[in-house]
Design a protein around this motif. Structure first.
Motif, mmCIF file in Angstrom:
data_model
loop_
_atom_site.group_PDB
_atom_site.id
_atom_site.type_symbol
_atom_site.label_atom_id
_atom_site.label_comp_id
_atom_site.label_asym_id
_atom_site.label_seq_id
_atom_site.Cartn_x
_atom_site.Cartn_y
_atom_site.Cartn_z
ATOM 1 N N SER A 263 -0.307 -8.722 -26.110
ATOM 2 C CA SER A 263 0.406 -7.445 -26.164
ATOM 3 C C SER A 263 -0.266 -6.466 -27.122
ATOM 4 N N LYS A 264 -1.565 -6.345 -26.959
ATOM 5 C CA LYS A 264 -2.356 -5.425 -27.796
ATOM 6 C C LYS A 264 -1.905 -3.987 -27.578
ATOM 7 N N GLY A 265 -1.767 -3.247 -28.683
ATOM 8 C CA GLY A 265 -1.448 -1.846 -28.521
ATOM 9 C C GLY A 265 -0.993 -1.183 -29.802
ATOM 10 N N MET A 266 -0.684 0.116 -29.670
ATOM 11 C CA MET A 266 -0.184 0.916 -30.777
ATOM 12 C C MET A 266 0.986 1.742 -30.255
ATOM 13 N N THR A 267 1.982 1.951 -31.118
ATOM 14 C CA THR A 267 3.138 2.739 -30.721
ATOM 15 C C THR A 267 3.715 3.404 -31.964
ATOM 16 N N LYS A 268 4.735 4.217 -31.778
ATOM 17 C CA LYS A 268 5.453 4.814 -32.896
ATOM 18 C C LYS A 268 6.933 4.478 -32.771
ATOM 19 N N ILE A 269 7.524 4.106 -33.892
ATOM 20 C CA ILE A 269 8.965 3.896 -33.987
ATOM 21 C C ILE A 269 9.452 4.903 -35.017
ATOM 22 N N GLY A 270 10.005 6.002 -34.539
ATOM 23 C CA GLY A 270 10.275 7.116 -35.441
ATOM 24 C C GLY A 270 8.953 7.659 -35.957
ATOM 25 N N ARG A 271 8.796 7.742 -37.264
ATOM 26 C CA ARG A 271 7.541 8.220 -37.862
ATOM 27 C C ARG A 271 6.560 7.097 -38.120
ATOM 28 N N THR A 272 6.985 5.843 -37.915
ATOM 29 C CA THR A 272 6.159 4.681 -38.257
ATOM 30 C C THR A 272 5.138 4.392 -37.161
ATOM 31 N N ALA B 56 3.085 1.672 -35.513
ATOM 32 C CA ALA B 56 3.150 0.209 -35.407
ATOM 33 C C ALA B 56 2.013 -0.275 -34.515
ATOM 34 N N ILE B 57 1.353 -1.362 -34.948
ATOM 35 C CA ILE B 57 0.129 -1.829 -34.292
ATOM 36 C C ILE B 57 0.148 -3.341 -34.131
ATOM 37 N N ASN B 58 -0.258 -3.805 -32.950
ATOM 38 C CA ASN B 58 -0.582 -5.209 -32.704
ATOM 39 C C ASN B 58 -1.961 -5.235 -32.050
#
Length: 323
Positions: free
Chosen positions: A280-289, A291-293
């Motif tokens: 599940s490689k990827g990058m996202t945003k949770i609010g202003r954060t 988040a990276i795997n």
């Protein structure tokens, strides 16, 4: 005359996880400090391998082993070295034994478990020594946590490093940022050593976050990704660990932690780093954060990681890398 303020120099971080006993991936992780370069290295857990491979020394001077279902034969020292490298690259531990010891390991589960743990710890000690040697005098540190798959016995080995900083369930200062770390996962079908119920994960993270002076400037280094974040998608398995299919295809489901998602939403750290779900490689945003795997492909000898340039209040740049 107007003077322009000097531009802030961002903190360069290199993050990776889930190397699962692959010596070549650990070497690449340590070498990332000089390669990119990086001001700090962060390892997000699941350091250790899952199997030991006996290499049987036979009376005729040859060596035999079964490597990933294939019988292999080594007749020379060079072939033996290649066999050992093939085993360690795939996250397993090669162990040279005579034929009597090979039979004992096959028949005695307690002996097999004991020898496996000894091999695992010996290998990890070599990793810590390598990091201490290559990072000495650089000012760069490797911040390391265990993951859910890692046995408890590794904690003392990690704590013995100089350039390796064992930081599970602690707050460390990385550059000017506080970093919260946690190596546990939520419950899995595999019943691994370091699993907790969601309420306990939340309680442990809450205790750490409540100690932060500036939560919004913090880094989270949490092995398990947040629930339903696109960083936690994996194939569903049943109680017998068989893939669940729907419409003739394996069924994908979110597998991350609801507690981790909740604490990110509440604290809104500038950066949150995760592993655990290799595919599940990827990058996202949770609010202003942010988040990276970065995922994991340790079995091929490739290290999947992420280079992050972090300013005082925001992520300036993030780059998924593999090699």
């Amino acid at each position: 005359m107007f003077k322009r303020r000097p531009r802030e120099q961002p903190l360069a971080l290199f993050y990776a996880g889930d190397v699962h006993g692959s010596r070549v991936c650990w070497k690449k992780f340590v070498n990332a400090a000089a390669h990119y370069p990086a001001d700090a290295l962060i390892m997000g857990g699941d350091l250790t391998g899952k199997a030991m491979v006996p290499i049987v020394r036979r009376g005729d001077g040859t060596y035999r082993a079964r490597v990933i279902g294939e019988e292999r034969l080594a007749r020379t020292a060079e072939e033996l070295d290649q066999m050992q490298q093939a085993i360690s690259t795939n996250g397993m531990y090669p162990l040279i034994v005579d034929e009597d010891e090979a039979r004992r390991l096959e028949q005695d589960a307690d002996r097999r478990a004991e020898v496996f743990e000894d091999a695992l710890l010996d290998e990890l000690r070599l990793w810590v020594e390598l990091a201490d040697e290559r990072l000495a005098g650089t000012g760069t540190r490797a911040y390391v946590i265990p993951g859910n798959d890692d046995p408890w016995s590794i904690d003392d080995v990690l704590a013995g490093g100089n350039s390796v900083i064992a930081c599970d369930e602690r707050i460390e200062i990385v550059g000017t940022h506080e970093m919260v770390s946690l190596g546990y996962s939520n419950r899995t079908p595999w019943k691994t050593p370091r699993e907790l119920d969601e309420d306990e994960i939340y309680a442990r993270l809450r205790r750490l976050v409540d100690q932060l002076e500036n939560p919004e400037g913090a880094i989270f280094n949490i092995h398990v990704p947040p629930w339903e974040s696109s960083l936690d998608t994996a194939f569903e398995v049943d109680e017998e660990l068989r893939y669940v299919t729907k419409g003739g295809r394996p069924h994908e489901v979110p597998t991350g932690s609801r507690a981790v998602r909740q604490i990110i939403e509440e604290a809104q750290p500038v950066l949150s780093l995760h592993g655990h779900i290799h595919e599940s490689k990827g990058m996202t945003k949770i609010g202003r954060t942010v988040a990276i795997n970065p995922g994991s492909d340790y079995g091929s000898g490739h290290l999947d990681g992420c280079l992050i340039h972090l300013g005082s209040e925001r992520v300036v740049g993030q780059y998924l890398v593999s090699g």
